[in-house]
Design a protein around this motif. Structure first.
Motif, short mmCIF file in Angstrom:
data_model
loop_
_atom_site.label_atom_id
_atom_site.label_comp_id
_atom_site.label_asym_id
_atom_site.label_seq_id
_atom_site.Cartn_x
_atom_site.Cartn_y
_atom_site.Cartn_z
N SER A 121 -64.87 -8.13 151.52
CA SER A 121 -65.29 -8.57 152.58
C SER A 121 -66.86 -9.01 152.65
O SER A 121 -67.54 -8.59 153.33
N SER A 123 -67.42 -11.95 153.71
CA SER A 123 -67.35 -12.67 155.16
C SER A 123 -68.11 -11.57 156.22
O SER A 123 -68.90 -12.06 156.93
N GLU A 155 -64.99 -13.87 163.04
CA GLU A 155 -64.00 -14.16 161.93
C GLU A 155 -62.78 -14.92 162.65
O GLU A 155 -62.21 -15.65 162.19
MG MG Z 1 -63.41 -11.63 154.59
#
Ligand code: MG
Ligand code: ADP
Length: 380
Positions: A121, A123, A155
């Motif tokens: 993760s 992002s 996202e």
């Molecule tokens: Mg991600």
């Protein structure tokens, strides 16, 4: 004396330094979108941002990892390919600006040490770090859950990933040496201390990044939604698939929907059992739950792959390994292992050698000992 990016003298207070960690989910896989519980932990790797105001109407953002800079007007998102770091940062700045009394132009220097695309993760950490940078520079105060929701929206809208909210909640709210027991239905959460001794958590990155993962993910979501509709048609007033009675899940037809539902119901129960095992310092019980979770993800939910199964089997054959499972969306990414303290090196050696022989590549192995927390990075 510190010097700022344009060479002038700068006092410490002119810069704000913030960080947000990546996460690993201990257990509770593919149930975040089924109203279930998850149990992520923050890791000792972060995205960090040095932030300051600019006397312009344009943001200037720089990625030290990608060696790229980008300048764009406040309130806009520059054209960039889906998945580009620019979209996450610019998208999050737009989201934050909506909740702030004023939105100045910012200079952000971004650097992170979370491996990209490994299922840790990076992002979400990037979005949360951007949110914290905005907060620090503007003095805005955003409720942590609200910030996690904004990061999730970024996202979805700006990066085109239909993710749940676990990653953002874990990055924003995770605490060192605690797992976050989170209801993905109500967002109620509890911090569960991780025992300091007795065993370690080890992560093994298969190195596999499957392009198919996104389409399979959407397919699973549709199957779960079909299973829930069937359950409701049988008269149950269900909030989510995880709330389905186990017996009803077993009766669903066709078999593929039954399997998905049984996984969701059982996995949710395993999350609660895992939180209890941590509280009771029962590493062996945690290990058994990990392995049961993997079997279910492999056989009922069908999101594992040959490499992950191999890494799990290899780990379980090492004396002192108490349990192992794939973690993350599946079809690649990492396994997480519960390992007795004196066995870490044995697992490292066994996994490296066997994986290299079978798949001609070296797995990356991380011991999850350190963990960091989202927030300001204060000078020592
Ligand atoms: Mg991600
Ligand atoms: P994951 O979140 O599992 O690591 P994703 O594909 O969802 O994988 O996110 C990876 C993307 O996040 C990268 O391609 C990049 O756009 C962005 N990103 C993550 N960390 C950084 C960083 N340190 N600097 C710039 N961009 C980053």
């Amino acid at each position: 004396m510190l010097r700022d990016a344009v060479g002038g003298r700068a006092s410490l207070s002119r810069f704000s330094m913030v960080q947000a960690p990546g996460r690993v989910n201990l257990i509770g896989e593919h149930i975040d979108y089924n109203g279930g519980h998850v149990l992520p932990i923050p890791i000792g790797r972060v995205v960090g941002i040095a932030a300051r105001k600019r006397a312009h109407r344009e943001h200037r953002i720089t990625s030290l990892n990608f060696r790229e800079s980008c300048t764009f007007a406040v309130g806009t998102v520059p054209t960039a390919p889906a998945g580009s770091w620019v979209r996450y940062v610019a998208g999050m700045l737009c989201e934050m600006a909506r909740h702030a009394a004023f939105a100045p132009a910012l200079a952000l220097d971004v650097y992170g040490d979370i491996p990209l695309g490994a299922g840790l993760s990076s992002s979400a950490a990037l979005c949360i770090a951007t949110g914290l940078a905005f907060e620090a520079v503007t003095g805005t105060d955003i409720d942590p859950i609200e910030m996690a929701r904004m990061a999730q929206r970024v996202e979805q809208v700006y990066a085109g990933v239909q993710c749940g909210i676990m990653d953002q909640m874990a990055s924003r709210l995770g605490r060192p040496h605690h797992a976050l027991l989170l209801s993905c239905d109500t967002l109620a959460y509890e911090q569960v201390p991780i025992p300091a001794h007795g065993a370690r958590l080890m992560l093994i990155d298969s190195g596999v990044r499957r392009a198919l993962a996104a389409s399979r993910y959407n397919e699973r979501r549709q199957e779960c939604s079909a299973a829930l509709t069937l359950g409701r048609r049988h008269g149950a007033s269900l909030r989510s698939l995880c709330a389905m009675d186990r017996k009803m899940a077993e009766r669903l037809k066709p078999a593929v929907l039954r399997n998905r539902a049984v996984h969701a119901v059982d996995e949710d129960a395993r999350v609660h059992a895992a939180a209890a095992a941590l509280t009771q310092r029962d590493w062996a019980a945690l290990g058994r739950l990990f392995t049961a979770s993997h079997v279910s993800l492999r056989d009922l939910y069908e999101v594992s792959c040959a490499e992950l199964d191999f890494l799990v089997e290899t780990a379980l054959a090492v004396p002192g390994v108490l349990g192992a499972r794939m973690t993350g969306g599946g079809f690649g990414g990492c396994t997480i292992n519960v390992v007795r303290e004196d066995t870490c090196e044995d697992l490292r050696e066994a996994a490296t050698q066997a994986y290299q022989q079978a798949f001609k590549r070296e797995p990356r192995i991380y011991e999850l000992r350190d963990s960091l927390q989202a927030g300001m990075v204060r000078p020592a």
